[in-house]
Design an enzyme around this catalytic site. Structure first.
Site, PDB file in Angstrom:
ATOM      1  N   SER A  21       0.834  -1.208   0.000  1.00 51.10           N
ATOM      2  CA  SER A  21       0.000   0.000   0.000  1.00 51.10           C
ATOM      3  C   SER A  21       0.869   1.260   0.000  1.00 51.10           C
ATOM      4  O   SER A  21       0.507   2.273  -0.605  1.00 51.10           O
ATOM      5  CB  SER A  21      -0.980   0.000   1.172  1.00 51.10           C
ATOM      6  OG  SER A  21      -0.297   0.137   2.391  1.00 51.10           O
ATOM      7  N   ASN A  22       2.027   1.198   0.643  1.00 51.72           N
ATOM      8  CA  ASN A  22       2.944   2.344   0.564  1.00 51.72           C
ATOM      9  C   ASN A  22       3.495   2.505  -0.841  1.00 51.72           C
ATOM     10  O   ASN A  22       3.638   3.636  -1.337  1.00 51.72           O
ATOM     11  CB  ASN A  22       4.077   2.190   1.579  1.00 51.72           C
ATOM     12  CG  ASN A  22       3.665   2.628   2.968  1.00 51.72           C
ATOM     13  OD1 ASN A  22       3.436   3.809   3.206  1.00 51.72           O
ATOM     14  ND2 ASN A  22       3.537   1.670   3.884  1.00 51.72           N
ATOM     15  N   HIS A 114       8.869   2.900   9.016  1.00 53.87           N
ATOM     16  CA  HIS A 114       8.706   1.982  10.151  1.00 53.87           C
ATOM     17  C   HIS A 114       7.488   2.417  10.966  1.00 53.87           C
ATOM     18  O   HIS A 114       7.328   3.603  11.250  1.00 53.87           O
ATOM     19  CB  HIS A 114       9.968   2.023  11.020  1.00 53.87           C
ATOM     20  CG  HIS A 114       9.919   1.051  12.145  1.00 53.87           C
ATOM     21  ND1 HIS A 114      10.130  -0.296  11.964  1.00 53.87           N
ATOM     22  CD2 HIS A 114       9.637   1.221  13.464  1.00 53.87           C
ATOM     23  CE1 HIS A 114      10.002  -0.915  13.123  1.00 53.87           C
ATOM     24  NE2 HIS A 114       9.710  -0.029  14.049  1.00 53.87           N
ATOM     25  N   ASP A 150      16.608  -0.285  12.014  1.00 52.41           N
ATOM     26  CA  ASP A 150      15.707   0.826  12.356  1.00 52.41           C
ATOM     27  C   ASP A 150      16.384   1.934  13.159  1.00 52.41           C
ATOM     28  O   ASP A 150      15.768   2.535  14.061  1.00 52.41           O
ATOM     29  CB  ASP A 150      14.475   0.293  13.133  1.00 52.41           C
ATOM     30  CG  ASP A 150      13.681  -0.714  12.319  1.00 52.41           C
ATOM     31  OD1 ASP A 150      13.647  -0.588  11.080  1.00 52.41           O
ATOM     32  OD2 ASP A 150      13.113  -1.639  12.905  1.00 52.41           O
TER      33      ASP A 150
HETATM   34  C1  GRF Z   1       3.979  -0.787   6.900  1.00 51.27           C
HETATM   35  O1  GRF Z   1       3.298  -0.715   8.104  1.00 51.27           O
HETATM   36  C2  GRF Z   1       5.424  -0.349   7.064  1.00 51.27           C
HETATM   37  O2  GRF Z   1       5.576   0.646   8.023  1.00 51.27           O
HETATM   38  C3  GRF Z   1       6.076  -1.611   7.535  1.00 51.27           C
HETATM   39  O3  GRF Z   1       5.447  -2.629   6.795  1.00 51.27           O
HETATM   40  C4  GRF Z   1       4.126  -2.227   6.422  1.00 51.27           C
HETATM   41  C5  GRF Z   1       4.047  -2.360   4.934  1.00 51.27           C
HETATM   42  O4  GRF Z   1       2.733  -2.131   4.477  1.00 51.27           O
HETATM   43  N1  GRF Z   1       7.515  -1.519   7.374  1.00 51.27           N
HETATM   44  P1  GRF Z   1       2.455  -2.065   2.900  1.00 51.27           P
HETATM   45  O5  GRF Z   1       3.036  -3.346   2.298  1.00 51.27           O
HETATM   46  O6  GRF Z   1       3.109  -0.847   2.365  1.00 51.27           O
HETATM   47  O7  GRF Z   1       0.945  -2.034   2.797  1.00 51.27           O
END
Ligand code: GRF
Length: 194
Positions: A21-22, A114, A150
């Site tokens: 999703s990011n 993170h 991190d």
């Molecule tokens: C997010 O919560 C990010 O902070 C963590 O993993 C998750 C990834 O989510 N590192 P997506 O795959 O981007 O939906």
């Protein structure tokens, strides 16, 4: 001179392992008028990562990297990064640890998101740990990647209030919405100084 001067956009690679999703959000941000960057490559360590569908949908090159052997994996990654003239790597839910070697080669050019207010709650299971410790706030952080998990320099953070009825799932959802706002902002901030 900044890389983006002239018409050429900065090539960015996004590394994922899961939902992406990011990644989707960064792609949308890159489509904005005046964007300085282009998501040129998606790398995943899992062939089944759901987020790969966004690479397909938006016709972005994708590469699955087999991580059985980290040395080979990173050798293959470096070939892809070079071939595609990648200038910045965004880790977005990528569940492998990069070696010190790769980090050195891309010094100051790898960032990660993170889901906690670093330096608190490094590693996994951040939401449950924050709830268990009765924190008032959690949140998300975009930071540079260095050789300690991190622990690299923080670029931007966003606080999210923890409420009484929160479960780790509910909190994760609210934080994820903030991640989607924070990551493009942080990326654009980094690009200015690249
Ligand atoms: C997010 O919560 C990010 O902070 C963590 O993993 C998750 C990834 O989510 N590192 P997506 O795959 O981007 O939906």
């Amino acid at each position: 001179m900044p890389e983006s001067i002239g018409s050429k956009k900065i090539n960015v690679a996004v590394f994922i392992s899961g939902n992406g999703s990011n990644l989707r959000n960064l792609i949308f941000d890159s489509f904005k008028k005046n964007s300085k960057y282009k998501i040129d490559l998606v790398i995943s360590n899992r062939a089944g990562a759901k987020g790969l569908k966004y690479a397909k949908k938006f016709k972005i090159k994708k590469k699955i990297i087999n991580y059985l052997n980290i040395k080979n994996a990173e050798k293959n990654i470096l070939v892809e990064l070079k071939k595609n003239q990648i200038k910045l790597i965004c880790l977005a839910g990528f569940m492998e640890i990069l070696s010190g070697d790769l980090i050195k080669k891309f010094k100051g050019k790898i960032i990660n998101i993170h889901p906690s207010l670093l330096p608190r709650y490094k590693g996994l299971n951040t939401h449950q740990r924050a709830i268990d410790n009765k924190e008032k706030y959690s949140g998300c952080t975009v930071h540079y990647v260095n050789s300690k998990l991190d622990s690299g320099k923080i670029i931007l953070q966003k606080k999210v209030k923890i409420i009484k009825t929160d479960t780790s799932i509910k909190l994760a959802k609210r934080i994820l919405r903030q991640e989607h706002l924070l990551y493009p902002k942080a990326l654009n901030k980094v690009l200015i100084n690249l």
